[in-house]
Design a protein around this motif. Structure first.
Motif, short mmCIF file in Angstrom:
data_model
loop_
_atom_site.label_atom_id
_atom_site.label_comp_id
_atom_site.label_asym_id
_atom_site.label_seq_id
_atom_site.Cartn_x
_atom_site.Cartn_y
_atom_site.Cartn_z
N UNK A 94 0.74 -1.14 -0.14
CA UNK A 94 -0.34 0.12 -0.05
C UNK A 94 0.84 1.31 -0.18
N UNK A 95 2.13 1.21 0.62
CA UNK A 95 2.93 2.21 0.34
C UNK A 95 3.37 2.66 -0.68
N UNK A 96 3.70 1.54 -1.51
CA UNK A 96 4.08 1.51 -2.78
C UNK A 96 3.37 2.12 -3.92
N UNK A 97 1.87 1.74 -3.79
CA UNK A 97 0.81 2.09 -4.71
C UNK A 97 0.24 3.27 -4.07
N UNK A 98 0.64 3.71 -2.85
CA UNK A 98 -0.28 5.15 -2.31
C UNK A 98 -1.57 4.92 -2.35
N UNK A 113 -7.68 -10.10 -4.89
CA UNK A 113 -7.76 -9.75 -6.25
C UNK A 113 -6.73 -9.07 -6.73
N UNK A 114 -5.93 -8.12 -5.92
CA UNK A 114 -4.85 -7.40 -6.42
C UNK A 114 -3.83 -8.28 -7.06
N UNK A 115 -3.25 -7.84 -8.32
CA UNK A 115 -2.36 -8.32 -9.05
C UNK A 115 -1.70 -7.18 -10.19
N UNK A 116 -1.05 -8.09 -11.11
CA UNK A 116 -0.57 -7.49 -12.21
C UNK A 116 -1.58 -7.23 -13.28
N UNK A 117 -1.50 -6.42 -14.22
CA UNK A 117 -2.33 -6.30 -15.14
C UNK A 117 -2.56 -7.79 -15.90
N UNK A 118 -3.51 -7.68 -16.58
CA UNK A 118 -3.90 -9.11 -17.48
C UNK A 118 -2.88 -9.19 -18.35
N UNK A 164 4.70 -0.07 -10.09
CA UNK A 164 3.36 0.35 -9.66
C UNK A 164 2.39 0.49 -10.92
N UNK A 165 2.84 0.99 -12.02
CA UNK A 165 1.92 1.28 -13.07
C UNK A 165 1.64 -0.28 -13.66
N UNK A 166 2.00 -1.28 -13.27
CA UNK A 166 1.54 -2.36 -13.92
C UNK A 166 0.66 -3.23 -12.81
N UNK A 167 0.54 -2.49 -11.68
CA UNK A 167 -0.60 -2.96 -10.89
C UNK A 167 -2.10 -3.05 -11.22
N UNK A 168 -2.69 -3.87 -10.85
CA UNK A 168 -4.41 -3.62 -11.00
C UNK A 168 -4.94 -3.78 -9.91
N UNK A 169 -5.32 -2.54 -9.18
CA UNK A 169 -5.77 -2.72 -8.01
C UNK A 169 -7.45 -2.84 -8.09
N UNK A 170 -8.03 -3.64 -8.12
CA UNK A 170 -9.55 -3.66 -8.46
C UNK A 170 -10.45 -4.28 -7.30
#
Length: 326
Positions: free
Chosen positions: A232-236, A244-249, A319-325
């Protein structure tokens, strides 16, 4: 045999015996057997033989196969194969539950990796692209629970419902499995990379310290545990759905491992703070918690300064590759 004699027949594997000869009343009833030798069923006969003499055995039925064979090579094979069956493990029973079945389907649809989902004898088409369910279960337990259980109770993850739900929550996604599994693999890949640099005499002092930690038993699980608290610190942002959190598809397994390896390099000087948690092969829960907190505190303090560096955010690539859904 003692408590539910009527169930003995269906619970028990029965007896396989080689005989010299047998005589039949007709085509289905055995009249007599000569020269019996049990090749599989010692536990069955031993269990029945050790019962209290007062126990009524008349309600117990035992399945028996009598085999007459004069070929010595075939006899040896019968003995060998009747005593080399695969041991039934708990993941066999979970392999076809709704969670594992769904995850296999998700991985097939996304094509980001290949997941066996606990299926016995699954053959991976590409071993470099595989996600082995037992290792995944350990990594997920380290991320969501404790690396102690990952290391010391790996079979209980499949046997005990409480442990199983920690690793495989009912809403868990294939992307999340890949996310956590690839971190565990990245730690091992980074260790191999540093070991090679050490052999070639090209390793730096900081890298030597990191390798010292990664060489500890259970260090990969400790790394997974540590990074879980820093996310959470990394993705702010708050993690909207922990399972469910992971990298993009579009992120494949190989790419995921590279992302994690690069992130570990960014925080290499701080990752070594997790080393006390590996004390006694991850046997000290107090040291595990203390080490994770120290790592999160130190990394969380320095992360904002790293983001403001003139060269740009050194972990923006991650961070830009994270999919926080949700």
């Amino acid at each position: 045999a003692k408590d539910t004699p009527h169930d003995f027949f269906v619970f028990n594997n029965g007896i396989t015996a080689l005989v010299h000869d047998f005589e039949l009343f007709d085509s289905s009833l055995i009249k007599s057997v000569t020269g019996i030798g049990i090749v599989n069923g010692a536990q069955t006969t031993g269990s029945l033989g050790e019962l209290d003499p007062k126990v009524d055995l008349s309600k117990i039925e035992v399945g028996v196969r009598f085999i007459k064979c004069e070929n010595k090579e075939t006899v040896r094979s019968i003995t060998r194969f009747n005593n080399s069956q695969n041991k039934v493990i708990q993941s066999d029973f979970r392999a076809h539950d709704t969670i594992q079945s769904r995850l296999r389907e998700e991985f097939r649809a996304l094509r980001i990796a290949e997941y066996d989902g606990g299926l016995r004898g699954h053959v991976f088409e590409n071993k470099k692209n595989k996600i082995e369910s037992h290792t995944a279960a350990q990594a997920l337990t380290a991320w969501h629970g404790s690396p102690y259980d990952s290391y010391h109770n790996k079979m209980q993850i499949w046997e005990d419902d409480k442990h199983y739900k920690i690793a495989f929550n009912e809403v868990i996604t294939a992307q999340h499995v890949l996310f956590v599994y690839s971190l565990n693999e990245a730690a091992n890949l980074l260790k191999s990379e540093l070991q090679e640099k050490q052999k070639q005499g090209q390793i730096t002092s900081d890298e030597r310290d990191l390798l010292g930690f990664l060489n500890e038993r259970g260090s990969a699980f400790m790394t997974v545990h540590g990074l879980s608290g820093l996310l959470e610190t990394l993705i702010e942002s708050k993690v909207l759905s922990p399972y469910k959190i992971g990298f993009k598809k579009t992120v494949t397994k190989d790419h995921a491992c590279q992302l994690w390896m690069n992130l570990l390099r960014v925080f290499s000087k701080l990752v070594v703070l997790l080393r006390p948690g590996t004390t006694g092969r991850l046997s000290n829960s107090g040291e595990i918690q203390k080490a994770q907190k120290e790592f999160i505190r130190s990394a969380g303090t320095i992360a904002p300064f790293m983001k403001s560096m003139t060269g740009g955010n050194p972990f923006e690539f991650f961070v830009k590759k994270i999919d926080n859904k949700i």
